[in-house]
Design a protein around this motif. Sequence first.
Motif, PDB file in Angstrom:
ATOM      1  N   CYS A  60      30.839 -25.950 -26.961  1.00  0.00           N
ATOM      2  CA  CYS A  60      29.597 -26.599 -26.577  1.00  0.00           C
ATOM      3  C   CYS A  60      29.199 -27.664 -27.589  1.00  0.00           C
ATOM      4  O   CYS A  60      29.218 -27.431 -28.798  1.00  0.00           O
ATOM      5  N   ASP A 110      18.671 -30.287 -15.804  1.00  0.00           N
ATOM      6  CA  ASP A 110      18.002 -31.267 -16.658  1.00  0.00           C
ATOM      7  C   ASP A 110      16.501 -31.138 -16.450  1.00  0.00           C
ATOM      8  O   ASP A 110      15.971 -31.526 -15.416  1.00  0.00           O
ATOM      9  N   LEU A 138      28.945 -23.005 -21.101  1.00  0.00           N
ATOM     10  CA  LEU A 138      28.108 -24.095 -21.578  1.00  0.00           C
ATOM     11  C   LEU A 138      28.914 -25.086 -22.413  1.00  0.00           C
ATOM     12  O   LEU A 138      29.545 -24.710 -23.390  1.00  0.00           O
ATOM     13  N   ASP A 188      27.505 -28.535 -22.895  1.00  0.00           N
ATOM     14  CA  ASP A 188      26.613 -29.551 -23.435  1.00  0.00           C
ATOM     15  C   ASP A 188      25.184 -29.023 -23.435  1.00  0.00           C
ATOM     16  O   ASP A 188      24.660 -28.632 -22.388  1.00  0.00           O
ATOM     17  N   LEU A 217      26.290 -22.052 -16.064  1.00  0.00           N
ATOM     18  CA  LEU A 217      25.694 -23.329 -16.434  1.00  0.00           C
ATOM     19  C   LEU A 217      26.560 -24.046 -17.460  1.00  0.00           C
ATOM     20  O   LEU A 217      26.939 -23.466 -18.472  1.00  0.00           O
ATOM     21  N   GLU A 218      26.885 -25.313 -17.181  1.00  0.00           N
ATOM     22  CA  GLU A 218      27.736 -26.106 -18.070  1.00  0.00           C
ATOM     23  C   GLU A 218      26.939 -27.096 -18.900  1.00  0.00           C
ATOM     24  O   GLU A 218      27.321 -27.409 -20.019  1.00  0.00           O
ATOM     25  N   ARG A 219      25.851 -27.621 -18.340  1.00  0.00           N
ATOM     26  CA  ARG A 219      25.048 -28.619 -19.048  1.00  0.00           C
ATOM     27  C   ARG A 219      23.571 -28.279 -18.921  1.00  0.00           C
ATOM     28  O   ARG A 219      23.066 -28.091 -17.812  1.00  0.00           O
ATOM     29  N   LEU A 220      22.897 -28.241 -20.071  1.00  0.00           N
ATOM     30  CA  LEU A 220      21.469 -27.971 -20.107  1.00  0.00           C
ATOM     31  C   LEU A 220      20.807 -29.040 -20.961  1.00  0.00           C
ATOM     32  O   LEU A 220      21.143 -29.205 -22.135  1.00  0.00           O
ATOM     33  N   SER A 221      19.910 -29.796 -20.354  1.00  0.00           N
ATOM     34  CA  SER A 221      19.215 -30.861 -21.065  1.00  0.00           C
ATOM     35  C   SER A 221      17.724 -30.546 -21.107  1.00  0.00           C
ATOM     36  O   SER A 221      17.073 -30.408 -20.067  1.00  0.00           O
ATOM     37  N   ARG A 249      25.249 -25.511 -12.148  1.00  0.00           N
ATOM     38  CA  ARG A 249      26.177 -26.020 -13.158  1.00  0.00           C
ATOM     39  C   ARG A 249      25.480 -26.944 -14.154  1.00  0.00           C
ATOM     40  O   ARG A 249      25.881 -27.045 -15.288  1.00  0.00           O
ATOM     41  N   GLU A 250      24.438 -27.629 -13.697  1.00  0.00           N
ATOM     42  CA  GLU A 250      23.758 -28.603 -14.540  1.00  0.00           C
ATOM     43  C   GLU A 250      22.257 -28.498 -14.299  1.00  0.00           C
ATOM     44  O   GLU A 250      21.811 -28.431 -13.160  1.00  0.00           O
TER      45      GLU A 250
END
Length: 117
Positions: free
Chosen positions: A104, A24, A78, A80, A49-53, A21-22
């Motif tokens: 997003c 980084d 997605l 963020d 995947l909801e957050r990719l940094s 889900r996340e």
Amino acid sequence: MTEKQCVILTSALKSNPSHLRELDLSWNKLGNTGVKHLCEVLKDSHCKLERLSLQNCGITDVSSLTQSLTNSKALQFLKDLDLSMNKIGDSKQQLSDVLRDSNCDLSVDNKLFTRRL
């Protein structure tokens, strides 16, 4: 983490992407090639995947990321995407266009561009 190590990580993530889900990976030396490999995970229909940094990862071109988001279900999930402190130049506009009608939020150059209406 380098581009080569990103290949190994991508392989592991592809084996079961439905639980991710996340992610980084900020402050790693992924570069454009590393991001291209990560895009293989986004293309998987089971990826949610909801957050990719990816802050400060030496990325200069996000065309592979833009293409992956366009040609997959990834934008349904997605929320963020953080590409701060990368020098993505002109490809930033292409990515912004793809995200325009999604839910997003895109962060680039330490700025947040909200795409929600």
